[in-house]
Design a protein around this motif. Structure first.
Motif, PDB file in Angstrom:
ATOM      1  N   THR A  76       1.286   5.942  -7.328  1.00 50.42           N
ATOM      2  CA  THR A  76       0.123   6.767  -7.665  1.00 50.42           C
ATOM      3  C   THR A  76       0.525   8.226  -7.828  1.00 50.42           C
ATOM      4  O   THR A  76       0.079   8.916  -8.760  1.00 50.42           O
ATOM      5  CB  THR A  76      -0.952   6.638  -6.571  1.00 50.42           C
ATOM      6  OG1 THR A  76      -1.381   5.273  -6.493  1.00 50.42           O
ATOM      7  CG2 THR A  76      -2.150   7.528  -6.867  1.00 50.42           C
ATOM      8  N   ARG A  77       1.372   8.688  -6.937  1.00 51.39           N
ATOM      9  CA  ARG A  77       1.875  10.070  -7.032  1.00 51.39           C
ATOM     10  C   ARG A  77       2.643  10.277  -8.337  1.00 51.39           C
ATOM     11  O   ARG A  77       2.439  11.281  -9.038  1.00 51.39           O
ATOM     12  CB  ARG A  77       2.780  10.355  -5.831  1.00 51.39           C
ATOM     13  CG  ARG A  77       3.493  11.694  -5.868  1.00 51.39           C
ATOM     14  CD  ARG A  77       4.436  11.798  -4.682  1.00 51.39           C
ATOM     15  NE  ARG A  77       5.338  12.947  -4.788  1.00 51.39           N
ATOM     16  CZ  ARG A  77       6.376  13.152  -3.985  1.00 51.39           C
ATOM     17  NH1 ARG A  77       6.640  12.292  -3.009  1.00 51.39           N
ATOM     18  NH2 ARG A  77       7.145  14.206  -4.150  1.00 51.39           N
ATOM     19  N   ARG A 111      13.245   9.633  -3.680  1.00 51.26           N
ATOM     20  CA  ARG A 111      12.031   9.610  -2.851  1.00 51.26           C
ATOM     21  C   ARG A 111      12.021   8.422  -1.893  1.00 51.26           C
ATOM     22  O   ARG A 111      11.468   8.498  -0.793  1.00 51.26           O
ATOM     23  CB  ARG A 111      10.796   9.532  -3.746  1.00 51.26           C
ATOM     24  CG  ARG A 111      10.464  10.804  -4.489  1.00 51.26           C
ATOM     25  CD  ARG A 111       9.203  10.612  -5.318  1.00 51.26           C
ATOM     26  NE  ARG A 111       8.960  11.761  -6.185  1.00 51.26           N
ATOM     27  CZ  ARG A 111       7.940  11.858  -7.026  1.00 51.26           C
ATOM     28  NH1 ARG A 111       7.061  10.862  -7.093  1.00 51.26           N
ATOM     29  NH2 ARG A 111       7.791  12.920  -7.785  1.00 51.26           N
ATOM     30  N   ALA A 136       0.830  -1.212   0.000  1.00 48.63           N
ATOM     31  CA  ALA A 136       0.000   0.000   0.000  1.00 48.63           C
ATOM     32  C   ALA A 136       0.862   1.258   0.000  1.00 48.63           C
ATOM     33  O   ALA A 136       0.571   2.228  -0.714  1.00 48.63           O
ATOM     34  CB  ALA A 136      -0.924  -0.013   1.214  1.00 48.63           C
ATOM     35  N   ALA A 137       1.930   1.244   0.795  1.00 47.95           N
ATOM     36  CA  ALA A 137       2.820   2.412   0.858  1.00 47.95           C
ATOM     37  C   ALA A 137       3.523   2.626  -0.480  1.00 47.95           C
ATOM     38  O   ALA A 137       3.668   3.766  -0.951  1.00 47.95           O
ATOM     39  CB  ALA A 137       3.846   2.225   1.978  1.00 47.95           C
ATOM     40  N   TYR A 138       3.930   1.527  -1.102  1.00 49.44           N
ATOM     41  CA  TYR A 138       4.612   1.646  -2.395  1.00 49.44           C
ATOM     42  C   TYR A 138       3.625   2.102  -3.470  1.00 49.44           C
ATOM     43  O   TYR A 138       3.958   2.953  -4.318  1.00 49.44           O
ATOM     44  CB  TYR A 138       5.247   0.314  -2.777  1.00 49.44           C
ATOM     45  CG  TYR A 138       6.129   0.399  -3.992  1.00 49.44           C
ATOM     46  CD1 TYR A 138       7.411   0.936  -3.910  1.00 49.44           C
ATOM     47  CD2 TYR A 138       5.680  -0.042  -5.235  1.00 49.44           C
ATOM     48  CE1 TYR A 138       8.227   1.020  -5.034  1.00 49.44           C
ATOM     49  CE2 TYR A 138       6.486   0.048  -6.358  1.00 49.44           C
ATOM     50  CZ  TYR A 138       7.761   0.580  -6.260  1.00 49.44           C
ATOM     51  OH  TYR A 138       8.567   0.672  -7.365  1.00 49.44           O
ATOM     52  N   GLN A 139       2.411   1.572  -3.432  1.00 47.95           N
ATOM     53  CA  GLN A 139       1.395   1.995  -4.392  1.00 47.95           C
ATOM     54  C   GLN A 139       1.118   3.498  -4.283  1.00 47.95           C
ATOM     55  O   GLN A 139       0.854   4.162  -5.294  1.00 47.95           O
ATOM     56  CB  GLN A 139       0.100   1.217  -4.183  1.00 47.95           C
ATOM     57  CG  GLN A 139       0.048  -0.117  -4.906  1.00 47.95           C
ATOM     58  CD  GLN A 139      -1.347  -0.719  -4.867  1.00 47.95           C
ATOM     59  OE1 GLN A 139      -1.889  -0.960  -3.800  1.00 47.95           O
ATOM     60  NE2 GLN A 139      -1.926  -0.954  -6.035  1.00 47.95           N
ATOM     61  N   ALA A 140       1.202   4.023  -3.072  1.00 49.29           N
ATOM     62  CA  ALA A 140       0.985   5.466  -2.897  1.00 49.29           C
ATOM     63  C   ALA A 140       2.045   6.266  -3.641  1.00 49.29           C
ATOM     64  O   ALA A 140       1.744   7.303  -4.259  1.00 49.29           O
ATOM     65  CB  ALA A 140       0.987   5.808  -1.410  1.00 49.29           C
ATOM     66  N   GLU A 141       3.291   5.797  -3.594  1.00 49.46           N
ATOM     67  CA  GLU A 141       4.365   6.485  -4.315  1.00 49.46           C
ATOM     68  C   GLU A 141       4.163   6.370  -5.825  1.00 49.46           C
ATOM     69  O   GLU A 141       4.387   7.335  -6.565  1.00 49.46           O
ATOM     70  CB  GLU A 141       5.720   5.903  -3.925  1.00 49.46           C
ATOM     71  CG  GLU A 141       6.162   6.219  -2.508  1.00 49.46           C
ATOM     72  CD  GLU A 141       6.452   7.701  -2.304  1.00 49.46           C
ATOM     73  OE1 GLU A 141       6.572   8.442  -3.299  1.00 49.46           O
ATOM     74  OE2 GLU A 141       6.549   8.124  -1.132  1.00 49.46           O
ATOM     75  N   ALA A 165      -4.576   6.148 -11.862  1.00 56.67           N
ATOM     76  CA  ALA A 165      -4.027   5.426 -10.714  1.00 56.67           C
ATOM     77  C   ALA A 165      -3.671   4.007 -11.124  1.00 56.67           C
ATOM     78  O   ALA A 165      -4.358   3.395 -11.945  1.00 56.67           O
ATOM     79  CB  ALA A 165      -5.036   5.411  -9.566  1.00 56.67           C
ATOM     80  N   HIS A 200       2.312   8.508 -11.090  1.00 64.41           N
ATOM     81  CA  HIS A 200       1.351   8.421 -12.189  1.00 64.41           C
ATOM     82  C   HIS A 200       0.655   9.766 -12.413  1.00 64.41           C
ATOM     83  O   HIS A 200       0.464  10.189 -13.562  1.00 64.41           O
ATOM     84  CB  HIS A 200       0.307   7.341 -11.895  1.00 64.41           C
ATOM     85  CG  HIS A 200       0.726   5.974 -12.331  1.00 64.41           C
ATOM     86  ND1 HIS A 200      -0.136   5.088 -12.924  1.00 64.41           N
ATOM     87  CD2 HIS A 200       1.928   5.340 -12.263  1.00 64.41           C
ATOM     88  CE1 HIS A 200       0.506   3.963 -13.203  1.00 64.41           C
ATOM     89  NE2 HIS A 200       1.753   4.089 -12.794  1.00 64.41           N
TER      90      HIS A 200
END
Length: 360
Positions: free
Chosen positions: A99-100, A292, A92-97, A109, A102
């Motif tokens: 998504t940002r 990042r 989830a934390a990696y997906q947030a990065e 997303a 993207h």
């Protein structure tokens, strides 16, 4: 002096019918093109295609195309499968990065991939069916049964080691030669007995120790981009040398325009080991996405999860010319790369090495 230099000749190059004891490193990903491999082999080196991300069908087609395109020896490289686990919090934390990133690239997303990696069993089945002259691998070692199967098909097998202990283990398993991957090397680290941070040995320190510890040919890799490095490796006992970053700017490499520009940018030769793009430590040029996640490696999901999640980002970045989101794999000597045809690189590097060694 170059014309009077004696060509390098080793048991390794004679065994494989090479003009030069030089390997073009696998470089899996966008750089791995059929043209690059073919031209390296045609030039008398050992051309190699990094096929870790190929589907079985693409792998089969590639082996057949290589065989049709050259009578010279070529090498197919795969990643040995690694155990990995699913950690929802880290994903989830990696997906947030992602998504940002993207959003910054104008992409929707990211979706969760339905497949994170190709089936190694299916890939190796193709290797055994097609029987390329040389098979090499990174990460770990094959089972004894697989080694027997490869040798039964008369396939020459090359393993990757980052420590002496790994080289000894690979020799005991039956590999025919071993790549001594120094810490300077670009791309993924091949460490498998100890963590990467406990397996960072410079090429010039690793090679002679490995030569003393095993009886199979040792291939020096990492931080070598011209004839001086090649000559030094041979003086330390290597029977061959692998070059990767030296080919990144070659005419036949698949490196994107943004990747090439980053490699040639003034003052942009600093590299770092990062898990940011794939989940496994690899050396590449420092850029925004790497920074990042710098210092947060323990929070990154296991390979190959990030590799699959970041692929759409990297593909879009290449098309948009935005190197900030590319995995710019490169070794510590990448700044020495030149934009030339592959054959010219092989000839230049080997002639220089021969001339240096002739004076020794």
């Amino acid at each position: 002096m170059e014309d009077s230099a004696m060509p390098l000749d080793t048991a390794f190059s004679r065994r494989l019918g090479l003009d030069y004891p030089l390997l073009q490193a696998p470089m899996a990903g966008e750089t791995a093109t059929l043209a690059l491999t073919l031209e390296a082999s045609r030039a008398g080196a050992l051309g190699c295609i990094g096929a870790a991300y190929f589907t079985p069908d693409k792998l089969r087609d590639t082996i057949r195309a290589l065989r049709a395109g050259t009578e010279r020896t070529f090498n197919i490289n795969l990643f040995m499968p690694l155990p990995w686990s699913v950690d929802p919090a880290r994903i989830a934390a990696y997906q947030a990065e992602i998504t940002r990133a993207h959003a910054e690239l104008g992409l929707p997303a990211p979706d969760m991939p339905t497949q994170f990696e190709e089936s190694f069993d299916a890939q190796i089945a193709v290797v055994l069916e097609e029987a390329p002259p040389v098979f090499s691998f990174t990460f770990g070692q094959p089972s004894a049964e697989l080694m027997q199967a490869l040798h039964a098909r008369n396939i020459y097998v090359i393993g990757t080691a980052t420590t002496v202990a790994e080289a000894v283990a690979l020799e005991q398993r039956g590999v025919d030669a071993v790549v001594a991957q120094g810490m300077e090397a670009g791309g993924h680290r091949g460490s498998f007995l100890k963590p990467v941070n406990q397996s960072l040995i410079g090429t010039m320190a690793l090679v002679p120790q490995m030569v003393d510890a095993v009886t199979i040919p040792v291939i020096a890799a990492g931080g070598i981009s011209d004839g001086r490095g090649v000559a030094a490796a041979f003086c330390l006992g290597a029977q061959a040398v692998a070059l990767g970053s030296a080919f990144l700017l070659s005419d036949e490499a698949g490196t994107s325009a943004a990747y090439r520009a980053a490699l040639q940018a003034d003052g942009n030769s600093e590299t770092s080991l990062t898990k940011a793009f794939s989940g496994r430590y690899a050396r590449g040029l420092r850029n925004d996405f790497l920074l990042r996640l710098e210092g947060r490696e323990d929070a990154i999901p296991d390979f190959p999860i990030p590799n699959a999640l970041s692929r759409p980002m990297r593909q879009a970045a290449a098309k948009q010319g935005k190197a900030a989101y590319l995995s710019l794999w490169a070794g510590q000597a990448a700044a020495m790369a030149r934009p030339e045809p592959v054959a010219a690189i092989v000839q230049r590097v080997m002639r220089q090495a021969e001339a240096i060694l002739a004076k020794a």
